[in-house]
Design a protein around this motif. Structure first.
Motif, PDB file in Angstrom:
ATOM      1  N   ARG A 146     -24.302  20.043   3.360  1.00  0.00           N
ATOM      2  CA  ARG A 146     -25.657  19.587   3.580  1.00  0.00           C
ATOM      3  C   ARG A 146     -26.549  19.603   2.163  1.00  0.00           C
ATOM      4  NH1 ARG A 146     -27.048  19.216   8.984  1.00  0.00           N
ATOM      5  NH2 ARG A 146     -24.984  19.106   9.878  1.00  0.00           N
ATOM      6  N   ARG A 147     -26.065  20.628   1.205  1.00  0.00           N
ATOM      7  CA  ARG A 147     -26.911  20.519  -0.038  1.00  0.00           C
ATOM      8  C   ARG A 147     -25.883  21.293  -0.975  1.00  0.00           C
ATOM      9  NH1 ARG A 147     -31.486  23.200   1.122  1.00  0.00           N
ATOM     10  NH2 ARG A 147     -30.808  25.012  -0.484  1.00  0.00           N
ATOM     11  N   ILE A 148     -25.792  20.532  -2.207  1.00  0.00           N
ATOM     12  CA  ILE A 148     -24.812  20.936  -3.417  1.00  0.00           C
ATOM     13  C   ILE A 148     -25.599  20.736  -4.494  1.00  0.00           C
ATOM     14  CG2 ILE A 148     -22.671  21.134  -4.785  1.00  0.00           C
ATOM     15  CD1 ILE A 148     -22.335  21.787  -1.570  1.00  0.00           C
ATOM     16  N   GLU A 149     -26.044  22.006  -5.300  1.00  0.00           N
ATOM     17  CA  GLU A 149     -27.151  21.885  -6.342  1.00  0.00           C
ATOM     18  C   GLU A 149     -26.278  22.363  -7.587  1.00  0.00           C
ATOM     19  OE1 GLU A 149     -30.742  23.745  -5.497  1.00  0.00           O
ATOM     20  OE2 GLU A 149     -31.176  21.969  -3.906  1.00  0.00           O
ATOM     21  N   GLU A 150     -26.370  21.930  -8.640  1.00  0.00           N
ATOM     22  CA  GLU A 150     -25.555  22.420  -9.925  1.00  0.00           C
ATOM     23  C   GLU A 150     -26.747  23.616 -10.553  1.00  0.00           C
ATOM     24  OE1 GLU A 150     -22.649  20.998 -12.905  1.00  0.00           O
ATOM     25  OE2 GLU A 150     -24.521  20.409 -13.659  1.00  0.00           O
ATOM     26  N   LEU A 151     -26.436  24.825 -10.629  1.00  0.00           N
ATOM     27  CA  LEU A 151     -26.975  25.872 -11.353  1.00  0.00           C
ATOM     28  C   LEU A 151     -26.657  25.978 -12.679  1.00  0.00           C
ATOM     29  CD1 LEU A 151     -26.995  28.411  -8.479  1.00  0.00           C
ATOM     30  CD2 LEU A 151     -28.835  26.606  -8.803  1.00  0.00           C
ATOM     31  N   GLN A 152     -25.457  25.769 -13.016  1.00  0.00           N
ATOM     32  CA  GLN A 152     -25.013  25.793 -14.489  1.00  0.00           C
ATOM     33  C   GLN A 152     -23.762  24.802 -14.594  1.00  0.00           C
ATOM     34  OE1 GLN A 152     -24.420  29.856 -15.477  1.00  0.00           O
ATOM     35  NE2 GLN A 152     -22.313  29.477 -16.539  1.00  0.00           N
ATOM     36  N   PRO A 153     -23.641  23.994 -15.683  1.00  0.00           N
ATOM     37  CA  PRO A 153     -22.694  22.972 -15.774  1.00  0.00           C
ATOM     38  C   PRO A 153     -21.266  23.664 -16.104  1.00  0.00           C
ATOM     39  CG  PRO A 153     -24.193  22.900 -17.668  1.00  0.00           C
ATOM     40  CD  PRO A 153     -24.611  23.851 -16.498  1.00  0.00           C
ATOM     41  N   GLY A 154     -21.008  24.852 -16.727  1.00  0.00           N
ATOM     42  CA  GLY A 154     -19.895  24.994 -16.999  1.00  0.00           C
ATOM     43  C   GLY A 154     -19.231  24.262 -18.066  1.00  0.00           C
ATOM     44  N   ALA A 155     -17.988  24.578 -18.767  1.00  0.00           N
ATOM     45  CA  ALA A 155     -17.305  24.109 -19.646  1.00  0.00           C
ATOM     46  C   ALA A 155     -16.838  22.736 -19.389  1.00  0.00           C
ATOM     47  CB  ALA A 155     -16.196  25.046 -20.254  1.00  0.00           C
ATOM     48  N   ALA A 156     -16.277  21.940 -20.473  1.00  0.00           N
ATOM     49  CA  ALA A 156     -15.933  20.541 -20.288  1.00  0.00           C
ATOM     50  C   ALA A 156     -14.653  20.441 -19.311  1.00  0.00           C
ATOM     51  CB  ALA A 156     -15.434  20.163 -21.550  1.00  0.00           C
ATOM     52  N   ASP A 157     -14.048  21.601 -19.168  1.00  0.00           N
ATOM     53  CA  ASP A 157     -12.795  21.751 -17.980  1.00  0.00           C
ATOM     54  C   ASP A 157     -13.045  21.872 -16.695  1.00  0.00           C
ATOM     55  OD1 ASP A 157     -13.373  24.302 -18.233  1.00  0.00           O
ATOM     56  OD2 ASP A 157     -11.192  24.760 -18.703  1.00  0.00           O
ATOM     57  N   GLY A 158     -14.600  22.338 -16.574  1.00  0.00           N
ATOM     58  CA  GLY A 158     -15.324  22.707 -15.306  1.00  0.00           C
ATOM     59  C   GLY A 158     -15.343  24.093 -14.973  1.00  0.00           C
TER      60      GLY A 158
END
Length: 176
Positions: free
Chosen positions: A50-62
């Motif tokens: 229903r909802r997916i929100e990014e709170l922190q992007p993480g490193a280049a590899d995810g």
């Protein structure tokens, strides 16, 4: 009087779930992996996301990406939790920990067998909402069935999204 056989399932915590779903697609693993590892787009093809929100992007590899997720299957409740990516091995596996209304870990393992892409979803989680845990002894099977339906709809949605054929969806329980 007959005694019930002692089994791990009989004595386990009804709020704990060890869930396994396997998707099989007539597709190259690269396209399947790319879609599964792009969680911000899950709501476009997975009806229960229903909802997916990014709170922190993480490193280049995810690794280190932190998401707020809200999922709702056909039953009249939604689960809200944070998902933290803890491991990424391209086209092989992705793992994460969850906290909130679900606590535990999840893993997707990817494989290619000939022309068939296989995604093995493993969840070892525990529900935390008090109301769920109170009714879990009688509703455990219903909650598992709701999860299985959500996973089936995810596989169907991904197949439509990518224009590939879903060959099968299998559900089961993970061994301890």
């Amino acid at each position: 009087m007959r005694r019930r056989p002692a089994s791990a399932d009989f004595f386990s915590d009804p709020a704990e779930y060890r869930l396994l779903t396997v998707w099989r697609f007539a597709a190259p693993i690269d396209s399947i992996y790319a879609a599964v590892c792009d969680p911000l787009r899950w709501p476009q093809w997975w009806p229960d996301a229903r909802r997916i929100e990014e709170l922190q992007p993480g490193a280049a590899d995810g690794v280190g990406q932190r998401l707020h997720c809200v999922w709702q299957g056909r039953l009249p409740y939604a689960l809200s939790f944070e998902l933290l990516t803890t491991r990424m091995q391209p086209r092989v596996a992705v793992e994460g920990s969850v906290s909130g209304e679900l606590e535990g870990m999840g893993r997707c393992v990817f494989a290619q067998e000939g022309a068939v892409a296989i995604v093995r979803h493993e969840w070892r989680v525990r529900t935390t909402p008090r109301w769920m845990n109170l009714i879990s002894p009688v509703a455990h099977a219903l909650f598992k069935r709701n999860h299985a339906q959500a996973m089936r709809r995810g596989g169907e949605g991904l197949a439509r999204h990518l224009g590939v054929r879903l060959l099968g969806v299998e559900h089961g329980d993970l061994a301890e």
